[in-house]
Write a protein that holds these residues in place. Structure first.
Motif, mmCIF file in Angstrom:
data_model
loop_
_atom_site.group_PDB
_atom_site.id
_atom_site.type_symbol
_atom_site.label_atom_id
_atom_site.label_comp_id
_atom_site.label_asym_id
_atom_site.label_seq_id
_atom_site.Cartn_x
_atom_site.Cartn_y
_atom_site.Cartn_z
ATOM 1 N N ALA A 140 72.625 -16.944 100.330
ATOM 2 C CA ALA A 140 72.410 -15.459 99.951
ATOM 3 C C ALA A 140 71.036 -15.468 99.698
ATOM 4 C CB ALA A 140 73.078 -15.314 98.612
ATOM 5 N N LYS A 141 70.323 -16.160 99.198
ATOM 6 C CA LYS A 141 68.814 -15.933 99.051
ATOM 7 C C LYS A 141 68.056 -15.668 100.653
ATOM 8 C CE LYS A 141 67.576 -18.529 94.928
ATOM 9 N NZ LYS A 141 66.842 -19.555 94.375
ATOM 10 N N GLY A 142 68.327 -16.676 101.552
ATOM 11 C CA GLY A 142 68.052 -16.561 102.918
ATOM 12 C C GLY A 142 68.614 -15.367 103.546
ATOM 13 N N ASP A 143 69.209 -14.745 103.196
ATOM 14 C CA ASP A 143 69.804 -13.364 103.978
ATOM 15 C C ASP A 143 68.996 -12.120 103.691
ATOM 16 O OD1 ASP A 143 71.879 -14.886 104.911
ATOM 17 O OD2 ASP A 143 73.537 -14.304 103.545
ATOM 18 N N ASP A 144 68.072 -12.099 102.628
ATOM 19 C CA ASP A 144 67.277 -11.014 102.535
ATOM 20 C C ASP A 144 66.028 -11.154 103.072
ATOM 21 O OD1 ASP A 144 69.150 -10.080 100.399
ATOM 22 O OD2 ASP A 144 68.481 -11.297 98.942
ATOM 23 N N ALA A 145 65.970 -10.017 104.113
ATOM 24 C CA ALA A 145 64.427 -9.970 104.821
ATOM 25 C C ALA A 145 63.506 -9.496 103.790
ATOM 26 C CB ALA A 145 64.782 -9.427 106.314
ATOM 27 N N ILE A 146 63.767 -8.658 102.941
ATOM 28 C CA ILE A 146 62.882 -8.071 101.990
ATOM 29 C C ILE A 146 63.385 -8.256 100.590
ATOM 30 C CG2 ILE A 146 61.706 -5.837 101.342
ATOM 31 C CD1 ILE A 146 62.549 -4.649 103.896
ATOM 32 N N THR A 147 62.344 -9.096 99.991
ATOM 33 C CA THR A 147 62.269 -9.117 98.579
ATOM 34 C C THR A 147 61.178 -8.597 97.703
ATOM 35 O OG1 THR A 147 61.251 -11.522 98.816
ATOM 36 C CG2 THR A 147 63.557 -11.374 98.924
ATOM 37 N N LYS A 148 61.190 -8.453 96.563
ATOM 38 C CA LYS A 148 60.042 -8.432 95.570
ATOM 39 C C LYS A 148 59.476 -9.294 94.814
ATOM 40 C CE LYS A 148 59.437 -3.427 95.763
ATOM 41 N NZ LYS A 148 58.275 -2.796 96.047
ATOM 42 N N GLU A 149 58.262 -9.531 94.499
ATOM 43 C CA GLU A 149 57.443 -10.634 93.749
ATOM 44 C C GLU A 149 56.727 -9.700 92.914
ATOM 45 O OE1 GLU A 149 55.728 -13.656 95.827
ATOM 46 O OE2 GLU A 149 57.612 -14.250 96.841
ATOM 47 N N GLY A 150 57.225 -9.291 91.802
ATOM 48 C CA GLY A 150 56.267 -8.248 91.152
ATOM 49 C C GLY A 150 56.275 -6.722 91.958
ATOM 50 N N THR A 151 55.043 -6.558 92.038
ATOM 51 C CA THR A 151 54.722 -5.271 92.698
ATOM 52 C C THR A 151 54.507 -5.345 94.194
ATOM 53 O OG1 THR A 151 52.558 -5.188 92.132
ATOM 54 C CG2 THR A 151 53.835 -4.058 90.791
ATOM 55 N N THR A 152 54.606 -6.711 94.657
ATOM 56 C CA THR A 152 54.504 -6.909 95.992
ATOM 57 C C THR A 152 55.761 -7.069 96.645
ATOM 58 O OG1 THR A 152 52.370 -8.261 95.686
ATOM 59 C CG2 THR A 152 53.249 -8.581 97.601
ATOM 60 N N THR A 153 55.922 -6.580 97.986
ATOM 61 C CA THR A 153 57.043 -6.384 98.769
ATOM 62 C C THR A 153 56.720 -7.844 99.922
ATOM 63 O OG1 THR A 153 57.521 -4.292 98.768
ATOM 64 C CG2 THR A 153 58.304 -5.336 100.562
ATOM 65 N N VAL A 154 57.813 -8.729 99.982
ATOM 66 C CA VAL A 154 57.585 -9.762 100.787
ATOM 67 C C VAL A 154 58.650 -9.808 101.801
ATOM 68 C CG1 VAL A 154 57.636 -12.243 101.061
ATOM 69 C CG2 VAL A 154 56.882 -11.045 98.882
ATOM 70 N N VAL A 155 58.208 -9.621 103.217
ATOM 71 C CA VAL A 155 59.108 -9.805 104.466
ATOM 72 C C VAL A 155 58.924 -10.934 104.710
ATOM 73 C CG1 VAL A 155 59.676 -8.655 106.605
ATOM 74 C CG2 VAL A 155 58.706 -7.286 104.644
ATOM 75 N N ASN A 156 60.386 -11.545 104.975
ATOM 76 C CA ASN A 156 60.499 -12.886 105.518
ATOM 77 C C ASN A 156 61.279 -12.961 107.047
ATOM 78 O OD1 ASN A 156 61.484 -15.568 106.341
ATOM 79 N ND2 ASN A 156 61.756 -15.950 104.142
ATOM 80 N N THR A 157 60.495 -13.135 107.879
ATOM 81 C CA THR A 157 61.142 -13.051 109.418
ATOM 82 C C THR A 157 61.827 -14.260 110.127
ATOM 83 O OG1 THR A 157 59.142 -14.188 110.446
ATOM 84 C CG2 THR A 157 58.997 -11.709 110.125
ATOM 85 N N GLN A 158 62.357 -15.106 108.903
ATOM 86 C CA GLN A 158 63.360 -16.452 109.268
ATOM 87 C C GLN A 158 64.570 -15.762 110.187
ATOM 88 O OE1 GLN A 158 62.466 -19.635 107.987
ATOM 89 N NE2 GLN A 158 63.671 -20.404 109.656
ATOM 90 N N LYS A 159 65.075 -14.696 109.903
ATOM 91 C CA LYS A 159 66.214 -14.284 110.536
ATOM 92 C C LYS A 159 65.838 -13.210 111.406
ATOM 93 C CE LYS A 159 69.615 -15.949 107.418
ATOM 94 N NZ LYS A 159 71.087 -16.302 107.362
ATOM 95 N N LEU A 160 64.832 -12.394 111.022
ATOM 96 C CA LEU A 160 64.623 -11.121 111.924
ATOM 97 C C LEU A 160 63.975 -11.744 113.178
ATOM 98 C CD1 LEU A 160 62.533 -9.006 109.363
ATOM 99 C CD2 LEU A 160 65.010 -8.583 110.116
ATOM 100 N N GLY A 161 63.306 -12.734 113.217
ATOM 101 C CA GLY A 161 62.578 -13.312 114.436
ATOM 102 C C GLY A 161 63.177 -14.715 114.975
ATOM 103 N N ALA A 162 64.584 -14.774 114.838
ATOM 104 C CA ALA A 162 65.101 -15.961 114.949
ATOM 105 C C ALA A 162 65.102 -16.012 116.556
ATOM 106 C CB ALA A 162 66.551 -15.790 114.864
ATOM 107 N N LYS A 163 65.014 -15.268 117.494
ATOM 108 C CA LYS A 163 64.905 -15.342 118.792
ATOM 109 C C LYS A 163 63.377 -15.392 119.562
ATOM 110 C CE LYS A 163 69.384 -13.297 119.800
ATOM 111 N NZ LYS A 163 70.212 -12.383 120.455
ATOM 112 N N VAL A 164 62.529 -15.196 118.408
ATOM 113 C CA VAL A 164 61.031 -15.259 118.855
ATOM 114 C C VAL A 164 60.648 -16.828 118.866
ATOM 115 C CG1 VAL A 164 58.696 -14.831 118.293
ATOM 116 C CG2 VAL A 164 60.688 -13.137 117.773
ATOM 117 N N ARG A 165 60.014 -17.323 120.253
ATOM 118 C CA ARG A 165 59.836 -18.712 120.135
ATOM 119 C C ARG A 165 58.336 -18.754 120.540
ATOM 120 N NH1 ARG A 165 64.040 -20.799 117.828
ATOM 121 N NH2 ARG A 165 65.968 -20.388 118.988
#
Length: 133
Positions: free
Chosen positions: A25-50
Motif C-alpha cells: 500500500a505504501k508503494g502504490d502512492d506516487a505522491i506523498t507529503k512530508e510535512g509541507t513538502t510534496t514527494v513524487v516517487n516515479t517507481q511505478k510511474l516510470g516503470a517502463k523508463v529504462r
C-alpha cells in the motif's frame, strides 16, 4: 504441534500477511507529503523508463511549486557511470515545476542512457504532480 504452537504459527502468518499488504500500500502512492513538502516517487510511474540496465526511478521533493531536490532511488545501473549520471539531478534544484517540466538539462558524457532515463523520470514525475497536486 500442540494448540499453543498452532496459535503462534497462525498469529505469525497473519502478521507476515499484514506486513506484505502494508508495504504494498505504501508503494502504490506516487505522491506523498512530508510535512509541507510534496514527494513524487516515479517507481511505478516510470516503470517502463529504462536506463542502461533497467529502471532508474527518482523521488522529487517539491515545496511551494519549486523543486527542493531530486534523489535517485535504487537501480541496477553500473555504479561508476550512474554516479556520473545522477549529478544532473542537482540542475533541477530551485526550479519552478512549470519550468522544470520543459527544461533541457545537460547530460553527462559516458552515461547517456542513464541520463536520458533520469530526465524522463523527472519529467514524468513533474507532469504527474501537475495533474494530481
Amino acid at each position: 504441534m500442540n494448540k499453543k504452537g498452532i496459535k503462534i504459527a497462525a498469529a505469525s502468518a497473519l502478521v507476515a500477511i499484514a506486513a506484505v499488504f502494508m508495504s504494498a500500500a505504501k508503494g502504490d502512492d506516487a505522491i506523498t507529503k512530508e510535512g509541507t513538502t510534496t514527494v513524487v516517487n516515479t517507481q511505478k510511474l516510470g516503470a517502463k523508463v529504462r536506463g542502461f540496465k533497467g529502471q532508474t526511478p527518482v523521488k522529487i521533493y517539491i515545496k511551494k511549486n519549486k523543486i527542493v531536490k531530486v534523489e535517485a532511488l535504487g537501480n541496477r545501473e553500473t555504479p561508476k557511470y550512474f554516479a556520473k549520471a545522477k549529478t544532473i539531478l542537482s540542475q533541477y534544484e530551485g526550479m519552478p515545476v512549470k519550468k522544470a517540466v520543459k527544461a533541457e538539462v545537460d547530460g553527462v558524457t559516458g552515461a547517456t542512457f542513464s541520463c536520458k532515463a533520469l530526465k524522463e523520470n523527472v519529467k514524468l514525475g513533474l507532469e504527474y504532480y501537475q495533474k494530481n497536486k
